[in-house]
Design a protein around this motif. Structure first.
Motif, PDB file in Angstrom:
ATOM      1  N   ARG A 162      47.342  47.727  75.746  1.00  0.00           N
ATOM      2  CA  ARG A 162      48.263  46.772  75.178  1.00  0.00           C
ATOM      3  C   ARG A 162      47.563  45.403  74.828  1.00  0.00           C
ATOM      4  O   ARG A 162      46.952  44.862  75.611  1.00  0.00           O
ATOM      5  CB  ARG A 162      49.647  46.435  76.240  1.00  0.00           C
ATOM      6  CG  ARG A 162      50.456  45.412  75.858  1.00  0.00           C
ATOM      7  CD  ARG A 162      51.598  45.371  76.828  1.00  0.00           C
ATOM      8  NE  ARG A 162      51.229  44.613  78.255  1.00  0.00           N
ATOM      9  CZ  ARG A 162      51.065  43.559  78.393  1.00  0.00           C
ATOM     10  NH1 ARG A 162      51.385  42.693  77.554  1.00  0.00           N
ATOM     11  NH2 ARG A 162      50.687  43.115  79.646  1.00  0.00           N
ATOM     12  N   SER A 202      51.700  42.021  72.398  1.00  0.00           N
ATOM     13  CA  SER A 202      51.984  43.163  71.276  1.00  0.00           C
ATOM     14  C   SER A 202      52.224  44.290  72.326  1.00  0.00           C
ATOM     15  O   SER A 202      52.404  44.083  73.527  1.00  0.00           O
ATOM     16  CB  SER A 202      50.781  43.370  70.559  1.00  0.00           C
ATOM     17  OG  SER A 202      51.198  44.315  69.544  1.00  0.00           O
ATOM     18  N   SER A 203      52.590  45.549  71.758  1.00  0.00           N
ATOM     19  CA  SER A 203      53.501  46.415  72.416  1.00  0.00           C
ATOM     20  C   SER A 203      52.158  47.425  72.716  1.00  0.00           C
ATOM     21  O   SER A 203      51.268  47.404  71.995  1.00  0.00           O
ATOM     22  CB  SER A 203      54.376  47.022  71.787  1.00  0.00           C
ATOM     23  OG  SER A 203      55.320  46.494  71.540  1.00  0.00           O
ATOM     24  N   ARG A 204      52.315  48.197  73.821  1.00  0.00           N
ATOM     25  CA  ARG A 204      51.392  49.263  74.001  1.00  0.00           C
ATOM     26  C   ARG A 204      51.186  50.255  73.026  1.00  0.00           C
ATOM     27  O   ARG A 204      52.407  50.814  72.377  1.00  0.00           O
ATOM     28  CB  ARG A 204      51.734  50.064  75.532  1.00  0.00           C
ATOM     29  CG  ARG A 204      50.859  51.206  75.698  1.00  0.00           C
ATOM     30  CD  ARG A 204      51.422  51.650  77.240  1.00  0.00           C
ATOM     31  NE  ARG A 204      50.649  52.449  77.783  1.00  0.00           N
ATOM     32  CZ  ARG A 204      50.868  53.238  79.080  1.00  0.00           C
ATOM     33  NH1 ARG A 204      51.757  52.718  79.571  1.00  0.00           N
ATOM     34  NH2 ARG A 204      50.093  54.316  79.140  1.00  0.00           N
ATOM     35  N   ARG A 205      49.938  50.902  72.661  1.00  0.00           N
ATOM     36  CA  ARG A 205      49.865  51.648  71.671  1.00  0.00           C
ATOM     37  C   ARG A 205      48.345  52.222  71.779  1.00  0.00           C
ATOM     38  O   ARG A 205      47.657  51.845  72.578  1.00  0.00           O
ATOM     39  CB  ARG A 205      50.032  51.307  70.303  1.00  0.00           C
ATOM     40  CG  ARG A 205      49.185  50.025  69.920  1.00  0.00           C
ATOM     41  CD  ARG A 205      49.284  49.812  68.383  1.00  0.00           C
ATOM     42  NE  ARG A 205      48.209  50.535  67.726  1.00  0.00           N
ATOM     43  CZ  ARG A 205      47.535  50.557  66.821  1.00  0.00           C
ATOM     44  NH1 ARG A 205      48.015  49.445  65.839  1.00  0.00           N
ATOM     45  NH2 ARG A 205      46.782  51.250  66.238  1.00  0.00           N
TER      46      ARG A 205
END
Length: 120
Positions: free
Chosen positions: A100, A104-107
């Motif tokens: 993460r 921002s978002s986890r990806r």
């Protein structure tokens, strides 16, 4: 911006060893897991080994007892020690990180790949 930079690939004779490294850089809040995949010509990309932030590991059956994955959480780096290499280990090896970024978002992120060639 998050980047994964791999190093350590090359040409090695059958039975030899190589050590791959992958360092994650950028504004990273958390890394949950890192791993290595490989893709040989004409084949799909396949998992080689993975390791979680707590140190749990998973290996493909074809590399068990020959490859060892490890990580240095302080350096955001994962390693793949490859011993007793065989010609069938020849492939492009890709680093993967489940993380993460800050704000921002986890990806998942991928490295650019490093060539490993096992040949006499």
């Amino acid at each position: 911006q998050v980047q994964l930079v791999e190093s350590g690939g090359g040409l090695v004779q059958p039975g030899g060893s190589l050590r791959l490294s992958c360092a994650a850089s950028g504004s990273i809040a958390s890394i949950y897991a890192m791993g290595w995949y490989r893709q040989a010509p004409g084949n799909e990309r396949q998992l080689v080994a993975s390791i979680t932030i707590t140190g749990s590991t998973n290996y493909a059956d074809s590399v068990k007892c020959r490859f060892t994955i490890s990580r240095d959480n302080a350096k955001n780096t994962v390693y793949l020690q490859m011993n007793s290499l065989k010609p069938e280990d020849t492939a492009v090896y890709y680093c993967d990180a489940d993380l993460r970024p800050l704000g921002s978002s986890r990806r998942n992120y991928w490295g650019q790949g490093t060539q490993v060639t096992v040949s006499s």
